[in-house]
Design an enzyme around this catalytic site. Structure first.
Site: not given
Length: 285
Positions: A53, A118
């Site tokens: 992010y 992830h």
């Protein structure tokens, strides 16, 4: 707030805060820090982020917000449950510890409460599991898990765990409009006492504009977004991490954790957004 038990012990709230798209624009940094500070002051204790992010920017935002909240006495570190994620290309036996250290530095923490892969990449799962378990042993993370893993991925992962600390959670896309995980993945996780973390539980805000959902929510005296969130966390073994930066949305989302949906409402939601009748590929955003 209700909590979910974790496989290796401990609990976490059923509703938290997501930070996707934070940390991407320098001019928004102060406002994003303020939003996370407000979330903590409002009562959020589960906060999710990732090195992806903003290429670490979201972790930096979160780290500053946590530091300020701790200095102000708004919260104690032990009350927070911080989740971050490692990029698949960093998830080798050698690179996972280095990625984790970078995340810890950005977050300003000694330990990450839950560290996730992830999504699956090119590195063998055996290497990632070994690296995660070593990080637990060193106290750099409290527990580890995965994200965007479907049922077959979880079945492949299970025998690799051995006697070390096991997988503590699986974070996937789950909402009223995207209920695919309910067919086989969620039952698989429930059988093993492993929580599912639902990201984008309001479909990035789209469900807030769903007219049929708005009508039903209006009869209940809540918003469509609150009803959508309440429906997700009404499922046993599921937590949700919607992103919010506006004060009204932060309060609205948090209040959804207190909504109790009766059988008639749940049946109406199933009519509006039917559960899956067959296995479908796991959706990802």
């Amino acid at each position: 707030m209700r909590t979910l038990s974790l496989p290796a012990g401990g609990e976490r709230p059923v509703l938290g805060l997501g930070t996707w798209r934070m940390g991407e624009i320098a001019g928004r940094h102060a406002a994003e820090v303020a939003a996370v500070r407000e979330a903590i002051a409002t009562g959020y204790r589960l906060i999710d982020t990732a090195e992806m992010y903003g290429e670490g920017g979201a972790e930096t935002v979160l780290g500053q917000a946590i530091a300020e909240a701790l200095r102000a006495g708004d919260v104690r570190r032990g009350e927070l449950f911080i989740v971050s994620k490692v990029y698949p290309h960093n998830a080798s036996r050698r690179d996972t510890p280095e990625a984790c250290e970078r995340s810890l530095k950005r977050l300003g923490l000694d330990t990450i409460d839950l560290y996730l892969l992830h999504w699956r990449g090119s590195h063998p799962l055996r290497e990632t599991v070994d690296a995660m378990q070593a990080l637990v042993a060193k106290g750099r993370i409290a527990r580890w898990g995965v994200s965007n893993f479907d049922t077959d991925d979880m079945e492949e992962l299970a025998p690799l765990i051995g006697s070390g600390p096991g997988c503590a959670a699986n974070q996937v896309y789950l909402s009223l409009a995207e209920r695919g995980p309910e067919f086989s993945l969620l039952p698989w996780l429930r059988e093993r006492g492993m929580p599912l973390m639902a990201y984008s539980p309001i479909d990035q805000g789209a469900l807030a504009a769903d007219e049929a959902l708005q009508e039903l929510a209006g009869r209940l005296g809540v918003s469509a977004a609150q009803l959508a969130l309440a429906a997700v966390i009404a499922r046993p073994g599921v937590a949700a991490i919607p992103k919010a930066v506006r004060s009204a949305h932060l309060r609205e989302n948090l209040a959804a954790a207190d909504l109790k949906l009766d059988a008639a409402t749940l049946a109406e939601l199933d009519r509006l957004h039917p559960p899956p009748s067959r296995k479908t590929p796991l959706a990802m955003i």
